[in-house]
Design a protein around this motif. Structure first.
Motif, PDB file in Angstrom:
ATOM      1  N   LYS A  43       0.820  -1.203   0.000  1.00 34.24           N
ATOM      2  CA  LYS A  43       0.000   0.000   0.000  1.00 34.24           C
ATOM      3  C   LYS A  43       0.862   1.264   0.000  1.00 34.24           C
ATOM      4  CE  LYS A  43      -0.516   0.042   5.046  1.00 34.24           C
ATOM      5  NZ  LYS A  43      -1.471   0.010   6.160  1.00 34.24           N
ATOM      6  N   ASP A  44       2.135   1.120   0.346  1.00 32.38           N
ATOM      7  CA  ASP A  44       3.037   2.258   0.372  1.00 32.38           C
ATOM      8  C   ASP A  44       3.831   2.383  -0.913  1.00 32.38           C
ATOM      9  OD1 ASP A  44       2.289   2.918   2.989  1.00 32.38           O
ATOM     10  OD2 ASP A  44       3.702   1.459   3.810  1.00 32.38           O
ATOM     11  N   SER A  45       3.503   1.579  -1.915  1.00 29.41           N
ATOM     12  CA  SER A  45       4.244   1.601  -3.167  1.00 29.41           C
ATOM     13  C   SER A  45       3.294   1.705  -4.352  1.00 29.41           C
ATOM     14  CB  SER A  45       5.101   0.339  -3.301  1.00 29.41           C
ATOM     15  OG  SER A  45       4.287  -0.809  -3.423  1.00 29.41           O
ATOM     16  N   THR A  46       3.861   2.030  -5.505  1.00 22.78           N
ATOM     17  CA  THR A  46       3.095   2.074  -6.748  1.00 22.78           C
ATOM     18  C   THR A  46       3.943   1.481  -7.856  1.00 22.78           C
ATOM     19  OG1 THR A  46       1.787   3.489  -8.223  1.00 22.78           O
ATOM     20  CG2 THR A  46       3.880   4.383  -7.424  1.00 22.78           C
ATOM     21  N   SER A  47       3.307   0.923  -8.859  1.00 24.44           N
ATOM     22  CA  SER A  47       4.015   0.277  -9.961  1.00 24.44           C
ATOM     23  C   SER A  47       3.770   1.019 -11.262  1.00 24.44           C
ATOM     24  CB  SER A  47       3.552  -1.181 -10.111  1.00 24.44           C
ATOM     25  OG  SER A  47       3.785  -1.914  -8.938  1.00 24.44           O
ATOM     26  N   ILE A  48       4.826   1.144 -12.073  1.00 18.44           N
ATOM     27  CA  ILE A  48       4.704   1.778 -13.387  1.00 18.44           C
ATOM     28  C   ILE A  48       5.460   0.953 -14.432  1.00 18.44           C
ATOM     29  CG2 ILE A  48       4.366   4.137 -12.558  1.00 18.44           C
ATOM     30  CD1 ILE A  48       7.343   4.637 -13.027  1.00 18.44           C
ATOM     31  N   LYS A  49       5.075   1.161 -15.663  1.00 16.57           N
ATOM     32  CA  LYS A  49       5.697   0.460 -16.795  1.00 16.57           C
ATOM     33  C   LYS A  49       6.221   1.484 -17.784  1.00 16.57           C
ATOM     34  CE  LYS A  49       4.451  -2.577 -20.703  1.00 16.57           C
ATOM     35  NZ  LYS A  49       3.377  -3.431 -21.288  1.00 16.57           N
TER      36      LYS A  49
ATOM     37  N   GLN B  93       7.833   7.999  -1.632  1.00 16.09           N
ATOM     38  CA  GLN B  93       7.024   6.833  -1.974  1.00 16.09           C
ATOM     39  C   GLN B  93       7.858   5.813  -2.740  1.00 16.09           C
ATOM     40  OE1 GLN B  93       3.907   7.298  -4.941  1.00 16.09           O
ATOM     41  NE2 GLN B  93       2.601   5.834  -3.860  1.00 16.09           N
ATOM     42  N   LYS B  94       7.711   4.554  -2.373  1.00 17.22           N
ATOM     43  CA  LYS B  94       8.401   3.481  -3.072  1.00 17.22           C
ATOM     44  C   LYS B  94       7.759   3.269  -4.441  1.00 17.22           C
ATOM     45  CE  LYS B  94       9.534  -1.429  -2.618  1.00 17.22           C
ATOM     46  NZ  LYS B  94       9.390  -2.620  -1.742  1.00 17.22           N
ATOM     47  N   VAL B  95       8.585   3.242  -5.483  1.00 18.76           N
ATOM     48  CA  VAL B  95       8.096   3.074  -6.851  1.00 18.76           C
ATOM     49  C   VAL B  95       8.743   1.833  -7.454  1.00 18.76           C
ATOM     50  CG1 VAL B  95       7.881   4.099  -9.142  1.00 18.76           C
ATOM     51  CG2 VAL B  95       7.836   5.566  -7.105  1.00 18.76           C
ATOM     52  N   LEU B  96       7.914   0.927  -7.943  1.00 21.34           N
ATOM     53  CA  LEU B  96       8.376  -0.285  -8.609  1.00 21.34           C
ATOM     54  C   LEU B  96       8.260  -0.061 -10.117  1.00 21.34           C
ATOM     55  CD1 LEU B  96       6.441  -2.850  -6.379  1.00 21.34           C
ATOM     56  CD2 LEU B  96       8.716  -1.886  -6.005  1.00 21.34           C
ATOM     57  N   VAL B  97       9.395  -0.058 -10.796  1.00 16.57           N
ATOM     58  CA  VAL B  97       9.430   0.268 -12.220  1.00 16.57           C
ATOM     59  C   VAL B  97       9.749  -0.971 -13.041  1.00 16.57           C
ATOM     60  CG1 VAL B  97      10.377   1.810 -13.974  1.00 16.57           C
ATOM     61  CG2 VAL B  97      10.345   2.534 -11.571  1.00 16.57           C
TER      62      VAL B  97
ATOM     63  N   SER C 244       0.684  -6.430 -26.881  1.00 13.73           N
ATOM     64  CA  SER C 244       0.900  -6.639 -25.452  1.00 13.73           C
ATOM     65  C   SER C 244       2.097  -5.837 -24.940  1.00 13.73           C
ATOM     66  CB  SER C 244       1.115  -8.127 -25.154  1.00 13.73           C
ATOM     67  OG  SER C 244       2.245  -8.622 -25.843  1.00 13.73           O
ATOM     68  N   TYR C 245       3.011  -5.513 -25.835  1.00 14.00           N
ATOM     69  CA  TYR C 245       4.181  -4.720 -25.430  1.00 14.00           C
ATOM     70  C   TYR C 245       3.743  -3.333 -24.949  1.00 14.00           C
ATOM     71  CZ  TYR C 245       8.884  -2.712 -25.644  1.00 14.00           C
ATOM     72  OH  TYR C 245      10.075  -2.108 -25.322  1.00 14.00           O
ATOM     73  N   TYR C 246       2.716  -2.791 -25.572  1.00 11.93           N
ATOM     74  CA  TYR C 246       2.227  -1.451 -25.230  1.00 11.93           C
ATOM     75  C   TYR C 246       1.206  -1.460 -24.089  1.00 11.93           C
ATOM     76  CZ  TYR C 246       4.208  -0.241 -29.788  1.00 11.93           C
ATOM     77  OH  TYR C 246       5.066  -0.055 -30.852  1.00 11.93           O
ATOM     78  N   HIS C 247       0.657  -2.626 -23.794  1.00  6.39           N
ATOM     79  CA  HIS C 247      -0.460  -2.710 -22.839  1.00  6.39           C
ATOM     80  C   HIS C 247      -0.086  -2.124 -21.480  1.00  6.39           C
ATOM     81  CE1 HIS C 247      -4.073  -4.187 -20.960  1.00  6.39           C
ATOM     82  NE2 HIS C 247      -3.369  -4.853 -20.067  1.00  6.39           N
ATOM     83  N   GLN C 248      -0.889  -1.165 -21.025  1.00  2.00           N
ATOM     84  CA  GLN C 248      -0.730  -0.541 -19.712  1.00  2.00           C
ATOM     85  C   GLN C 248       0.627   0.134 -19.513  1.00  2.00           C
ATOM     86  OE1 GLN C 248      -3.214  -0.104 -17.269  1.00  2.00           O
ATOM     87  NE2 GLN C 248      -4.345  -0.642 -19.111  1.00  2.00           N
ATOM     88  N   ALA C 249       1.268   0.561 -20.590  1.00  2.00           N
ATOM     89  CA  ALA C 249       2.506   1.347 -20.464  1.00  2.00           C
ATOM     90  C   ALA C 249       2.161   2.747 -19.984  1.00  2.00           C
ATOM     91  CB  ALA C 249       3.228   1.413 -21.800  1.00  2.00           C
ATOM     92  N   HIS C 250       3.009   3.295 -19.125  1.00  2.58           N
ATOM     93  CA  HIS C 250       2.769   4.624 -18.569  1.00  2.58           C
ATOM     94  C   HIS C 250       3.687   5.689 -19.158  1.00  2.58           C
ATOM     95  CE1 HIS C 250       1.358   1.825 -15.320  1.00  2.58           C
ATOM     96  NE2 HIS C 250       0.301   2.594 -15.459  1.00  2.58           N
ATOM     97  N   ALA C 251       4.756   5.281 -19.840  1.00  6.99           N
ATOM     98  CA  ALA C 251       5.667   6.228 -20.482  1.00  6.99           C
ATOM     99  C   ALA C 251       6.508   5.472 -21.496  1.00  6.99           C
ATOM    100  CB  ALA C 251       6.568   6.926 -19.457  1.00  6.99           C
TER     101      ALA C 251
END
Length: 245
Positions: free
Chosen positions: A34-40, A85-89, A106-113
């Motif tokens: 809950k203290d972290s967030t994930s990005i792609k 904040q902890k960020v999982l990249v 699928s390579y592009y799916h849910q990409a954030h940047a």
């Protein structure tokens, strides 16, 4: 500004599957989800422009893992902190798929940047930027994209040239060198910050669904706090463990 934690261990695992994972773990102890967030963050561009080397330079200076062309994907997992904040990249690398001039959806799916790379020593890689950018926008029309001109160490005079693609498409642009490290850290820190900003403000339906699911996961991990009165009531209302016969 992102607080980048120095990696303490790299675990490389490979098998007959079509992907490879390189995991960079931080020295600090892990925190609750809950203290972290994930990005792609995905990398795009022609073959041999240096996408993999840029990521490897950012994660671990001079790191050169063995590569196999049969792999369809290389996934680099990285941990850092942004504003406490902890960020999982997840950094996604094409690992040869770009030779077919197209990436699986699928390579592009849910990409954030996206980090879009060309080779400043090969004009054809610059000319092909339009193809990659068009494909990116077909799948992820709104995510932030950073344009990168790699291999400036071959001829630093190239930094005096003007590249119109970035200006025409309103993209931030950096000259970089995976060889000597010029601007590499800056590019990936900017991509992480841009990805976080996009994730927090995106109005894309699927992105909103993913945010709701993450929020539900966070809530499910929180235990309710009872008052003394509620605890006493629960204790008296619990059925006895013994069975009368």
């Amino acid at each position: 500004m992102a607080e980048v934690v120095a990696p303490s261990k790299i675990v490389v695992s490979s098998s007959k599957s079509s992907s490879r994972v390189l995991k960079v773990t931080a020295e600090e102890p892990s925190t609750d989800s809950k203290d972290s967030t994930s990005i792609k963050v995905i990398c795009l561009g022609d073959s041999a422009v240096g996408k993999s080397k840029l990521i490897e330079r950012f994660l671990e200076d001079q790191y050169k893992p063995q590569r196999q062309s049969t792999f369809a994907l290389t996934l680099y997992k990285y941990e850092t902190k942004v504003k406490g904040q902890k960020v999982l990249v997840d950094f996604w690398d094409t690992a040869g798929q770009e030779r077919f001039n197209s990436m699986h959806s699928s390579y592009y799916h849910q990409a954030h940047a996206c980090v879009l790379v060309f080779d400043t020593t090969r004009k054809v890689t610059y000319k092909n930027l339009g193809h990659w950018y068009e494909e990116l926008r077909q799948h992820r029309p709104d995510i932030p994209c950073i344009l990168v001109g790699n291999k400036i160490d071959v001829d630093y005079q190239v930094t005096k040239r003007s590249f119109k693609f970035a200006r025409a498409n309103h993209l931030p642009f950096f000259f970089v060198s995976a060889s000597d490290g010029t601007n590499v850290v800056k590019v990936f820190r900017e991509s992480i910050k841009a990805a976080l900003l996009y994730k927090d403000s995106s109005t894309d339906f699927l992105d909103e669904v993913m945010r709701e699911l993450e929020a539900m996961d966070d809530l499910s991990s929180v235990q309710p706090v009872l008052t003394k009165e509620e605890s006493a009531i629960n204790e008296h209302s619990e059925p006895s463990s013994s069975i009368d016969t």
